[in-house]
Design an enzyme around this catalytic site. Structure first.
Site, mmCIF file in Angstrom:
data_model
loop_
_atom_site.group_PDB
_atom_site.id
_atom_site.type_symbol
_atom_site.label_atom_id
_atom_site.label_comp_id
_atom_site.label_asym_id
_atom_site.label_seq_id
_atom_site.Cartn_x
_atom_site.Cartn_y
_atom_site.Cartn_z
ATOM 1 N N SER A 166 0.832 -1.193 0.000
ATOM 2 C CA SER A 166 0.000 0.000 0.000
ATOM 3 C C SER A 166 0.877 1.257 0.000
ATOM 4 C CB SER A 166 -0.946 -0.039 1.201
ATOM 5 O OG SER A 166 -1.953 0.939 1.093
ATOM 6 N N ASP A 330 -8.669 -6.959 -4.199
ATOM 7 C CA ASP A 330 -8.303 -5.602 -3.768
ATOM 8 C C ASP A 330 -8.990 -4.607 -4.702
ATOM 9 O OD1 ASP A 330 -7.149 -3.202 -3.057
ATOM 10 O OD2 ASP A 330 -5.079 -3.924 -3.157
ATOM 11 N N HIS A 363 -7.912 -5.451 0.131
ATOM 12 C CA HIS A 363 -6.645 -4.730 0.170
ATOM 13 C C HIS A 363 -5.778 -5.158 1.344
ATOM 14 C CE1 HIS A 363 -3.834 -1.488 -0.552
ATOM 15 N NE2 HIS A 363 -4.000 -1.024 0.677
#
Length: 390
Positions: A166, A330, A363
């Site tokens: 991320s 995700d 995610h």
């Protein structure tokens, strides 16, 4: 460098007891020139290390944390069995993918954090009060500059790998671009070259939740009286984007808190509501509201194509091998974001591998067990070792 034999199953050992260290960079050689045009000094960095730096100083792996992470990536600080281990304990330790018998693993709280590194919640030495909104805006590139200072302090001249998911993955990409001669392998996970308008929109709603809380008081709150309602709501909004519809169905479905009975009330009645409220309330106890404002803005500003002309130009000077990892469920940074990275890297003539891992965890999959990520990472690191003859 071969791992020592162990009687315990692979991926089961712990990094053990660890401690968070701090180093302060100050003086004329450590005036941080930020992309915003502002300067910052002194800068304190909180960090942890696991394993030992090799005699040739060639086995270092830098771990970059995501939005609300910190330097405590593995092990425990005390013997208390109730204490949670570091946020990536499943990957870091003897016999794990980031094997501390082989690698010297480093994780620091990035610039602007609220876990020991200089940021909005820390004390401004010029005033003796928290920086608050007087803290200058910073970017991912600024974070990487400070991490480079830390590595110089630790005597690390080359990184076998830099890895993160991320926002951590954004730092990985920036590392490969800013210090190409220093990075052997880059592993950006569940990340993107730039935030989408939808992702920026979610961040803005979260920021408005904080700033609309009367306790925020234009950032002038006391640490013990921060805008709890606004910060909790911001976390709830963000957490929705970290999950997937499949994960929500599996975990909560449409189950009520009290069995199958409707409560006929406006308070939390569904289990998924209770879960989000829990996430929000616990977050308030460990994070700072102003810090959340700044970090989400740093993510919004990350835009490699804009900064370098296009994505191929951004990667043109990179010298490392890349392993790009995405997850099928995700939807915050979907596989198409990783595929854009891979296409640009291949067009730029770079050595890149790609793995899109099947998962229903959304995610957050890179932070959770139950997928093949560890195996993929371990294989890539072994390949890097062979390339550099470790």
């Amino acid at each position: 460098m071969k791992p020592e034999s162990t009687s315990k199953p692979a991926y089961q050992e712990s990094a053990g007891l660890v401690e968070t260290n701090r180093v302060t960079f100050q003086g004329d050689n450590f005036i941080l020139k930020l992309e915003s045009g502002k300067t910052l000094s002194p800068v304190t960095v909180a960090y942890e290390t696991y394993g030992q730096l090799s005699r040739d100083r060639d086995n270092a792996v830098l771990v970059c944390h995501a939005l609300t992470g910190d330097a405590h990536a593995a092990g425990r600080h005390t013997h208390d069995p109730k204490e949670k281990p570091g946020w990536w304990d499943m990957l870091i330790g003897p016999g794990k993918p980031l094997d501390t018998r082989r690698y010297f693993v480093i994780c620091s709280n990035f610039l602007g954090g609220c876990k020991g590194t200089t940021g909005p919640a820390e004390i401004n030495p010029a005033t003796g009060k928290p920086y608050g909104l007087h803290f200058p805006f910073y970017t991912v590139k600024d974070m990487v500059k400070v991490q480079k200072w830390l590595l110089d302090h630790l005597g690390v001249k080359r990184l076998l790998a830099v890895i993160g998911g991320s926002l951590g993955g954004m730092q990985v990409l920036q590392w490969a671009i800013t210090f190409p001669e220093m990075v052997v392998g880059a592993l950006p996970i569940a990340t993107t070259a730039r935030m989408s308008p939808q992702a920026i929109a979610f961040n803005e709603v979260a920021r408005q939740a904080i700033m609309s809380d009367p306790q925020w008081n234009f950032g002038l709150y006391q640490p013990e009286h921060q805008p709890a309602s606004g910060l909790a709501l911001a976390r709830m909004i963000g957490h929705i984007t970290y999950l997937s519809q499949e994960a929500m169905l599996r975990k909560f479905s449409r189950r009520f808190i009290n069995g199958s009975q409707r409560g006929y009330k406006l308070e939390a009645d569904f289990q998924v509501e209770s879960y989000l409220h829990h996430q929000g309330s616990t977050f308030v106890n460990r994070f700072d509201a102003n810090t959340y404002l700044y970090i989400t803005r740093a993510m919004d500003y990350f835009d490699l194509p804009s900064d370098y002309g296009n994505l191929e130009k951004a990667f043109s000077h990179c010298q490392c091998s890349f392993l790009v990892i995405s997850f099928t469920s995700d939807w915050l940074f979907p596989p198409s974001c990783s595929q854009e990275l891979v296409k640009a890297l291949r067009t730029a003539g770079k050595n890149v591998s790609y793995c899109n891992i099947g998962s229903d965890q959304g995610h957050d999959a890179f932070l959770l067990p139950g997928n093949r990520m560890g195996e993929v990472i371990s294989g890539f690191l072994t390949r890097l070792e062979n390339e550099v003859n470790l």
